[in-house]
Design an enzyme around this catalytic site. Sequence first.
Site, short mmCIF file in Angstrom:
data_model
loop_
_atom_site.label_atom_id
_atom_site.label_comp_id
_atom_site.label_asym_id
_atom_site.label_seq_id
_atom_site.Cartn_x
_atom_site.Cartn_y
_atom_site.Cartn_z
N HIS A 181 0.83 -1.23 0.00
CA HIS A 181 0.00 0.00 0.00
C HIS A 181 0.86 1.27 0.00
CE1 HIS A 181 -3.85 -2.11 0.67
NE2 HIS A 181 -3.12 -2.95 1.36
N ASN A 231 -10.36 -2.96 2.09
CA ASN A 231 -9.99 -2.99 0.68
C ASN A 231 -11.23 -2.75 -0.17
OD1 ASN A 231 -7.21 -3.53 0.69
ND2 ASN A 231 -7.51 -5.73 0.87
#
Length: 507
Positions: free
Chosen positions: A56, A129
């Site tokens: 990320h 997510n």
Amino acid sequence: MADKADPFSTAFGIPVGDDQNSMTAGERGPVLIQDVHLLEKLGHFDRERIPERVVHAKGAGAGGYFEVTADVTRFTKAKFLSTVGKKTDVFVRFSTVGGEKGSADAERDPRGFAVKFYTEDGNYDLVGNNTPVFFIRDPLKFPDFIHTQKRNPATNCKDPDMFWDFLSLTPESIHQVTILFSDRGTPASYRHMNGYGSHTFKWYNEAGKHCWVQYHFKTDQKIKNITREEAEAMRSKDPDHATRDLFQSIAKGEFPSWTLEMQILTPEQAKGFKWDIFDITKIWPHSEVPPVTVGRLVLNRNPENYFAEVEQAAFCPGNLVPGIAASPDKMLQARLFSYHDTHIHRLGPNYHLIPVNTPKHAPEHSYQRDGFMRTDANGGSGPNYWPNSFGGPAPDASAIEPSFDVTGDAGRFPFQFPNDDFIQAGNLYRKVMNEKDRANLVGNIASHLGGAHKRIQLRQTALFFKADRGYGERVAAALGLDLKQVERLAGMSNDDRRIATSETVYT
Ligand code: NDP
């Protein structure tokens, strides 16, 4: 931002008289070490980069609020959810997963959707997510999985063999792989995708009664994806397209919003439930657990400084407020540890003092002291131990999660029903996707899997075949694979399939 009239100073407030000419010995001579302004400037520049997130790394963020729209007090005593109409400040960070900090926003990848709620009981982080499931369900596999999505150790290039070798040997990934290779793997922007808590969490009410829940933030902008071809073009045209889109929308006053829907199961319902509710590779079918709308998330504030607010934002699934607790989902259990651990590595042990991470409405009252970058009063002259009789903060028993039953032998246990791994991926392909979705899915898979060795293509296509015969047939046709070989591999156990397609056996 500093007022234009503010005098230029060093980091220590000392006036700077000249920022254009280094101090030299004579007009053409060497630079003097006495130029402490130059030394400070270079020394700080040399240390500007902090470790990027191992996953990320590329992200964008914005502030806003969450508003409760339905009464959920019978399910949870979380204070920020206690009253219809109540608003709580949030900071949200969106991201891709596998790419580095400079990678393109249009990569095929899951998208991170992390929400920090600044509640009166401290910060609550929901670190989700844009997909309701995940590739694996045991954290022991996580570092290996991520290695395969990154770069080949020898070539330093992305490697379809690594990518598909691991996934084809990890059949529980088939559901997430099917979502990832649908056009939802390349959302048009961060505004046009859903966010999911993915794990099952526990909510408990004032009476200590619990239920199991899943979070779904449904985009009010409607789902919008780009095709593989459009994503390829976007990666070179504007690698930051989603970052730019989020910032510009908010700057224009077009505030993106999401409706929070919850799926809620009582412990009694959970007992007879068809799916393992702690298996993150599975969803709860809507027909069996209809989602209920409970709130709205609105983003209406751009960061003033990217590094301060977005790069240094640190979310941790372990930040749970009273009324919300972890479930035994093994992936969640590992994340409770790993995020905090990562932030200590990236930002130091006092990362909670960085303004974006500081609990805005519940100041820290702990006995933790010292450490790098302890920038607050460090507890002042108060006691630094508990118990004490000098008026230090005392634990409040009402914050304790109700006790829960745990039984069984300690051991390393595989999940019970591996054959179920293909059903939901098959349902997605058969029942949810339309013909265009299916055609794009197969094209997206073939263009990526086609870069792997044939034996790996065959092994992975056998998994598509197991999810749905037609799905496997279409991928096999797109890759020019022998369907008989695919079918034969689909009939084998995972281990036999690995051996039959290993480098030493396959010719
Ligand atoms: P439903 O028909 O009730 O729901 C289907 C869901 O699939 C919707 O939430 C929809 O999201 C979502 N969806 C549509 N297209 C795609 C896609 N290409 N990739 C991923 N998700 C998509 O069915 P069920 O609840 O019975 O679930 C059937 C299948 O749908 C599951 O096996 C799963 O693969 C998928 N799914 C289910 C979810 C759930 O929580 N039940 C959540 C997301 C996906 P939207 O409404 O935003 O369009």
